[in-house]
Scaffold this motif. Structure first.
Motif, PDB file in Angstrom:
ATOM      1  N   TRP A 202      13.318  18.893 -27.905  1.00  0.00           N
ATOM      2  CA  TRP A 202      14.411  18.020 -27.460  1.00  0.00           C
ATOM      3  C   TRP A 202      14.011  16.551 -27.626  1.00  0.00           C
ATOM      4  O   TRP A 202      14.127  15.733 -26.719  1.00  0.00           O
ATOM      5  CB  TRP A 202      14.721  18.360 -26.008  1.00  0.00           C
ATOM      6  N   ILE A 203      13.552  16.174 -28.827  1.00  0.00           N
ATOM      7  CA  ILE A 203      13.015  14.838 -29.055  1.00  0.00           C
ATOM      8  C   ILE A 203      14.111  13.776 -29.058  1.00  0.00           C
ATOM      9  O   ILE A 203      13.930  12.687 -28.518  1.00  0.00           O
ATOM     10  CB  ILE A 203      12.228  14.783 -30.383  1.00  0.00           C
ATOM     11  N   SER A 204      15.259  14.081 -29.652  1.00  0.00           N
ATOM     12  CA  SER A 204      16.349  13.103 -29.724  1.00  0.00           C
ATOM     13  C   SER A 204      17.657  13.757 -29.291  1.00  0.00           C
ATOM     14  O   SER A 204      18.403  14.273 -30.130  1.00  0.00           O
ATOM     15  CB  SER A 204      16.486  12.532 -31.136  1.00  0.00           C
ATOM     16  N   MET A 355      17.783  12.580 -21.135  1.00  0.00           N
ATOM     17  CA  MET A 355      18.453  12.247 -22.395  1.00  0.00           C
ATOM     18  C   MET A 355      17.754  11.123 -23.165  1.00  0.00           C
ATOM     19  O   MET A 355      18.245  10.706 -24.217  1.00  0.00           O
ATOM     20  CB  MET A 355      19.901  11.860 -22.124  1.00  0.00           C
ATOM     21  N   LYS A 356      16.630  10.637 -22.683  1.00  0.00           N
ATOM     22  CA  LYS A 356      15.912   9.582 -23.400  1.00  0.00           C
ATOM     23  C   LYS A 356      15.188  10.164 -24.615  1.00  0.00           C
ATOM     24  O   LYS A 356      14.526  11.197 -24.512  1.00  0.00           O
ATOM     25  CB  LYS A 356      14.903   8.890 -22.482  1.00  0.00           C
ATOM     26  N   PRO A 357      15.281   9.510 -25.762  1.00  0.00           N
ATOM     27  CA  PRO A 357      14.597  10.013 -26.967  1.00  0.00           C
ATOM     28  C   PRO A 357      13.112   9.717 -26.937  1.00  0.00           C
ATOM     29  O   PRO A 357      12.650   8.816 -26.223  1.00  0.00           O
ATOM     30  CB  PRO A 357      15.284   9.226 -28.097  1.00  0.00           C
ATOM     31  N   ARG A 358      12.352  10.479 -27.724  1.00  0.00           N
ATOM     32  CA  ARG A 358      10.921  10.248 -27.875  1.00  0.00           C
ATOM     33  C   ARG A 358      10.546  10.111 -29.355  1.00  0.00           C
ATOM     34  O   ARG A 358       9.445  10.466 -29.763  1.00  0.00           O
ATOM     35  CB  ARG A 358      10.126  11.388 -27.224  1.00  0.00           C
ATOM     36  N   ILE A 359      11.474   9.571 -30.158  1.00  0.00           N
ATOM     37  CA  ILE A 359      11.208   9.369 -31.590  1.00  0.00           C
ATOM     38  C   ILE A 359      10.087   8.352 -31.783  1.00  0.00           C
ATOM     39  O   ILE A 359       9.186   8.539 -32.620  1.00  0.00           O
ATOM     40  CB  ILE A 359      12.481   8.907 -32.331  1.00  0.00           C
ATOM     41  N   ASN A 360      10.124   7.270 -31.025  1.00  0.00           N
ATOM     42  CA  ASN A 360       9.095   6.236 -31.162  1.00  0.00           C
ATOM     43  C   ASN A 360       7.713   6.783 -30.842  1.00  0.00           C
ATOM     44  O   ASN A 360       6.708   6.372 -31.452  1.00  0.00           O
ATOM     45  CB  ASN A 360       9.412   5.055 -30.249  1.00  0.00           C
ATOM     46  N   VAL A 372       0.728  15.893 -36.655  1.00  0.00           N
ATOM     47  CA  VAL A 372       2.002  16.212 -36.022  1.00  0.00           C
ATOM     48  C   VAL A 372       2.708  17.290 -36.842  1.00  0.00           C
ATOM     49  O   VAL A 372       2.986  17.092 -38.026  1.00  0.00           O
ATOM     50  CB  VAL A 372       2.912  14.972 -35.903  1.00  0.00           C
ATOM     51  N   THR A 373       2.966  18.423 -36.195  1.00  0.00           N
ATOM     52  CA  THR A 373       3.713  19.512 -36.819  1.00  0.00           C
ATOM     53  C   THR A 373       5.062  19.637 -36.116  1.00  0.00           C
ATOM     54  O   THR A 373       5.138  19.602 -34.892  1.00  0.00           O
ATOM     55  CB  THR A 373       2.956  20.845 -36.702  1.00  0.00           C
ATOM     56  N   ILE A 374       6.110  19.766 -36.904  1.00  0.00           N
ATOM     57  CA  ILE A 374       7.460  19.997 -36.380  1.00  0.00           C
ATOM     58  C   ILE A 374       7.911  21.343 -36.918  1.00  0.00           C
ATOM     59  O   ILE A 374       7.791  21.608 -38.115  1.00  0.00           O
ATOM     60  CB  ILE A 374       8.422  18.888 -36.845  1.00  0.00           C
ATOM     61  N   ALA A 390      17.752  15.108 -38.539  1.00  0.00           N
ATOM     62  CA  ALA A 390      18.349  13.777 -38.350  1.00  0.00           C
ATOM     63  C   ALA A 390      17.365  12.827 -37.681  1.00  0.00           C
ATOM     64  O   ALA A 390      17.212  11.668 -38.106  1.00  0.00           O
ATOM     65  CB  ALA A 390      19.632  13.892 -37.520  1.00  0.00           C
ATOM     66  N   TRP A 391      16.661  13.301 -36.630  1.00  0.00           N
ATOM     67  CA  TRP A 391      15.735  12.371 -35.976  1.00  0.00           C
ATOM     68  C   TRP A 391      14.469  12.148 -36.802  1.00  0.00           C
ATOM     69  O   TRP A 391      13.881  11.054 -36.750  1.00  0.00           O
ATOM     70  CB  TRP A 391      15.416  12.785 -34.534  1.00  0.00           C
ATOM     71  N   VAL A 392      14.070  13.150 -37.581  1.00  0.00           N
ATOM     72  CA  VAL A 392      12.903  12.953 -38.452  1.00  0.00           C
ATOM     73  C   VAL A 392      13.191  11.861 -39.482  1.00  0.00           C
ATOM     74  O   VAL A 392      12.309  11.059 -39.819  1.00  0.00           O
ATOM     75  CB  VAL A 392      12.510  14.281 -39.138  1.00  0.00           C
ATOM     76  N   ARG A 393      14.434  11.798 -39.972  1.00  0.00           N
ATOM     77  CA  ARG A 393      14.804  10.758 -40.943  1.00  0.00           C
ATOM     78  C   ARG A 393      14.734   9.352 -40.330  1.00  0.00           C
ATOM     79  O   ARG A 393      14.690   8.358 -41.057  1.00  0.00           O
ATOM     80  CB  ARG A 393      16.199  11.010 -41.498  1.00  0.00           C
TER      81      ARG A 393
END
Length: 465
Positions: A202-204, A355-360, A372-374, A390-393
């Motif tokens: 649930w990263i983004s 609901m906060k993202p962790r993309i950064n 990092v493995t996804i 979408a968030w990986v992009r």
């Protein structure tokens, strides 16, 4: 004595009082007489107690050329128990009937299950105000636990640690990964850090809610009316996140799930090819998590915060197992602590972080040089592959252009020639697409999950500051 009989004997024998001589080194931990299992509590803060359970693999000697790895499994929710769910329902040595699991991840690594954050599973707080309110607070607690387990234990230090997460556990893994890397660099944590694996994570949240309408429309589970309703609420969530209304965004997320369930006639959020009533993992989680409903406000959140939480076995529910024979085996669980008893509070206290993202944070891990493995299941909905892509992009890591230009490689299992997935790797970023799997990859596709784990833990470079 056969394998099944041997495991059952060891399990029953472990019910006898025991404390191995070396357990004092692991914060006064208890364990089995043969040393194959260890468990204990760590007080990470005043009135905050985290429970952990470590399994040593019987296959440790099979890979003498490289250090044998340890997997730290982080469950989602928040409020779902890794010690219960990840252990007995996904990757541990025994299933909920206490029978051997042929696909246990012990074949590839030692397994460390932690009930994270405090208040989850057997972990508990003496005062609700000690519950965490952010993913970063959870990471600080976990780092404290790792310091107490690892800093005086040379055997653990020699085993590279891989943080493997599922669902909301991915947010915990991203923050913990940074905390661990910085603690190692500062000389505060003696640990060989192998990397982080984010499974259906649930990263983004924004990218996931925007994926639901188009995806379900494409597979005929929503019509244009339902998809438009979904997209409209997703847009509302985007605006709320942009203005910092994180608690309100969580409420809108609940509204969005209700709309999708109604418009799709009950699609399963963990496998969009199924109705929720046809998925035993989803059905049992929803049906038996009523104890989490502390208010009407939490009614829609309960199924996600305790997904898979009470799947039935032939001998009863997971709740019965964990509050019965397992609690008796462990001996150290306080009498007034019930497994999962504070899980609803865990979610409620994290409602403004949900609901906060962790993309950064993922970007920072990559920049620090952490592996990092996804990985994502093809038919997952709650953390759909479409949303993950979408968030990986959006990652700004310097290697993204080269990563995006690479072709995927197919993955196989059992030499039957059938395509089981795809993988793409560049430097310290790896992405696995797992075909035929929903939200719970090790459950749905155990063979390719094990093969993937083998690739992850044999990665050429562990983190070093």
């Amino acid at each position: 004595m056969g394998k099944s009989s041997s495991l059952l004997f060891l399990f029953l024998y472990s019910l006898l009082p025991c404390l191995s001589p070396f357990h004092i080194e692991l914060v006064d931990a208890f364990g089995t007489p043969d040393g194959s299992e260890e468990w204990g509590y760590v007080q990470v803060r005043p009135k905050a107690h985290v429970f952990w359970w470590l399994y040593r693999s019987p296959q440790r000697g099979d890979r003498a050329s490289k250090p044998w790895p340890t997997v730290l499994w982080l469950q989602g929710g928040p409020g779902a128990s890794g010690v219960g769910i990840g252990n007995f329902q996904e990757i541990g040595p025994l299933d909920t009937d206490l029978k051997p699991r042929n696909s246990t991840w012990l074949q590839k690594a030692d397994l460390l299950f932690v009930d994270n954050p405090v208040g989850t599973g057997y972990s508990f707080v003496e005062d609700k105000q000690a519950l965490v309110k952010t993913d970063w607070e959870a990471a600080t607690d976990l780092t404290t636990l790792l310091k107490k387990l690892y800093n005086k234990n040379g055997r653990l230090q020699r085993s590279p640690l891989y943080i493997v997460a599922e669902s909301y556990g991915g947010k915990f893994a991203a923050t913990l990964g940074i905390s661990v890397a910085k603690a190692i660099k500062a000389g505060e944590l003696k640990l060989t850090f192998g990397g982080v694996a984010l499974g259906d994570s649930w990263i983004s949240p924004e990218d996931f809610v925007f994926s639901w309408g188009p995806l379900l429309l494409d597979v005929s589970r929503l019509d244009f009316i339902g998809a438009n309703k979904s997209n409209s609420l997703a847009e509302k969530i985007r605006q709320q996140l942009a203005t910092g209304q994180y608690g309100e965004a969580t409420e809108t997320w609940s509204d969005l799930e209700r709309v999708i369930i109604s418009s799709s006639n009950g699609v399963d959020f963990y496998n969009f090819l199924l109705d929720s009533k046809d998925d035993p993992l989803s059905t049992m989680a929803v049906a038996s998590s009523n104890n989490l409903v502390t208010s009407k406000k939490l009614a829609m959140k309960k199924s996600y915060s305790m997904y898979l939480g009470s799947k039935a076995s032939s001998s009863g529910s997971l709740d019965d197992l964990m509050n019965g024979i397992i609690k008796k085996k462990l001996k150290i669980i306080p009498k007034d602590v019930s497994w999962g008893g504070q899980a609803g509070d865990v979610f409620e206290f994290l409602v403004n972080d949900f609901m906060k993202p962790r993309i950064n944070e993922v970007d920072e891990l990559l920049s620090l040089g952490v592996n990092v493995t996804i990985y994502n299941g093809q038919v997952d909905l709650i953390c759909a592959t479409k949303g993950t892509e979408a968030w990986v992009r959006k990652l700004k890591w310097e290697g993204m252009k080269d990563f995006n230009n690479l072709e995927r490689k197919p993955l196989y299992c059992n030499d039957d020639g059938a395509t089981r997935g795809f993988v793409k790797s560049y430097k310290n970023l790896h992405f696995y697409w797992i075909l035929g799997a929903g939200h719970f990859v090790p459950v749905d596709q155990p063979c390719i999950a094990l093969k993937m784990l083998s690739y992850i833990t044999q990665s050429p470079a562990a983190f070093s500051p």
